[in-house]
Enzyme design. Structure first.
Site: not given
Ligand code: GLA
Length: 339
Positions: A13, A20, A22, A103, A107-108, A151, A200
């Protein structure tokens, strides 16, 4: 049917706006993209065994695995997290490949989680929001990253030609048409996301502390925010409250065809991620500055968690000859390859 050959697809996505926001129950506007992760294989074995085109070591996970964070190799932790959350009664043997640059903030990891979850369930007529929440918990357990829901919701609930307005308090998802005459281009800063895990978690904790003082941030006003004594918490809350408003404004101007203002809102979002949320880097900031100076680029911002990775730009078609032009795509799917 056990031993049926399946192909599962789960997209990555980009979040057009709503960074930041959600994990405080705010608004986000991501879209599933036409880069994604594929798993081909069979259900009906005693373990989950996946080989990957991107890692020499396979993921081999027992069905009763209860410590996903301790599994090796590192990519297998995501598989183990999903196994622990989905609790399948049979295993799966298959092969994973992805077109998502790993990475880089596309959103892998969520795409891998969602692909594994659908492979284990073997059927895409499931409760997608519930499966997304299971994948989010899997990420928390596997990687120790207390991510929000954006994600996994994007990958499972994507709608072709649309972005998704997600209210992260109610979990309501509203598809928002993306005009055909604009391009969405993802450009890699080349900087890998150092500090992303620890940074994060710190941001999430700071935003939670601000919400303890102000009440739920989606209903806080800017004057509430400015009354906070702690300068750091004030900046974090300011980011969230202004970002929620930018998401609302972006949806409105996109609907009216005002792409120029939509782009400006994206660039303002980046400035707030830089100055208030403090999740950008000089490399990301100078990439945004360079892109928005190009005629036909309406705006650009960090996409994903930050501290490196990619920027997403809103442009007139054909303006940029770098990065990946991505299209708003449908969510994850399962297909039977058996005759
Ligand atoms: C990561 C997380 C998401 C979201 C973004 C920042 O991608 O997984 O839940 O918080 O960062 O917008």
């Amino acid at each position: 049917m056990v031993n049926e050959q399946l192909r599962v697809w789960a997209p990555g996505r980009v979040n057009l706006i709503g960074g930041h926001s959600d994990y405080s129950g705010g608004l986000v506007l991501p879209m599933a993209i036409d880069l994604g992760t594929t798993i081909i294989g069979q259900r009906g074995h005693e373990r989950v065994v996946l080989v990957s085109r991107d890692d020499p070591e396979p993921a081999e996970v027992e069905l009763d695995e209860d410590n996903p964070a301790g599994v090796t190799p590192a990519w297998a932790r995501y598989v183990a997290g999903v196994v622990a959350e989905v609790a399948p009664t049979t295993g799966f043997i298959g092969q994973v490949s992805t077109t998502i640059p790993i990475g880089t903030g596309l959103s892998s990891s969520a795409a891998l989680e969602v692909a594994v979850a659908l492979a284990l369930v073997g059927d895409d007529r499931i409760d997608r929001p519930q499966l997304a929440l299971a994948c989010q918990r899997a990420e928390h357990r596997a990687a120790g990253v207390p991510c929000g829901i954006m994600d996994q919701f994007s990958s499972l609930l994507g709608v072709e030609g649309h972005a998704l307005l997600i209210d992260c308090t109610s979990l309501d998802v509203t598809p928002v048409p993306v005009p055909d005459d604009i391009a969405i281009v993802v450009v890699d800063s080349g900087q890998r996301r150092s500090l992303a895990t620890v940074g994060y978690a710190d941001r999430r904790a700071e935003v939670a502390r601000a919400a303890e003082l102000l009440g739920p941030l989606p209903s806080a006003s800017l004057s509430d925010v400015e009354s906070l004594d702690d300068g750091v918490l004030r900046k974090r809350a300011r980011h969230v409250v202004t970002e929620n408003q930018r998401v609302r404004d972006f949806v409105a101007v996109l609907a009216s065809g005002d792409v120029a203002t939509a782009g400006l809102l994206m660039t303002e979002s980046h400035a707030s991620l830089r100055d208030n949320q403090e999740v950008t880097t000089p490399a990301l900031d100078s990439l945004v500055d360079r892109l928005v100076a190009i005629p036909g680029v309406h705006g650009a911002r960090l996409t994903g968690g930050g501290w490196g990775g990619c920027v997403v730009a809103l442009t007139d078609p054909g303006v940029l000859d770098e990065g990946w032009t991505v299209r708003p795509s449908a969510g994850a799917s399962v297909e039977s390859l058996s005759a």
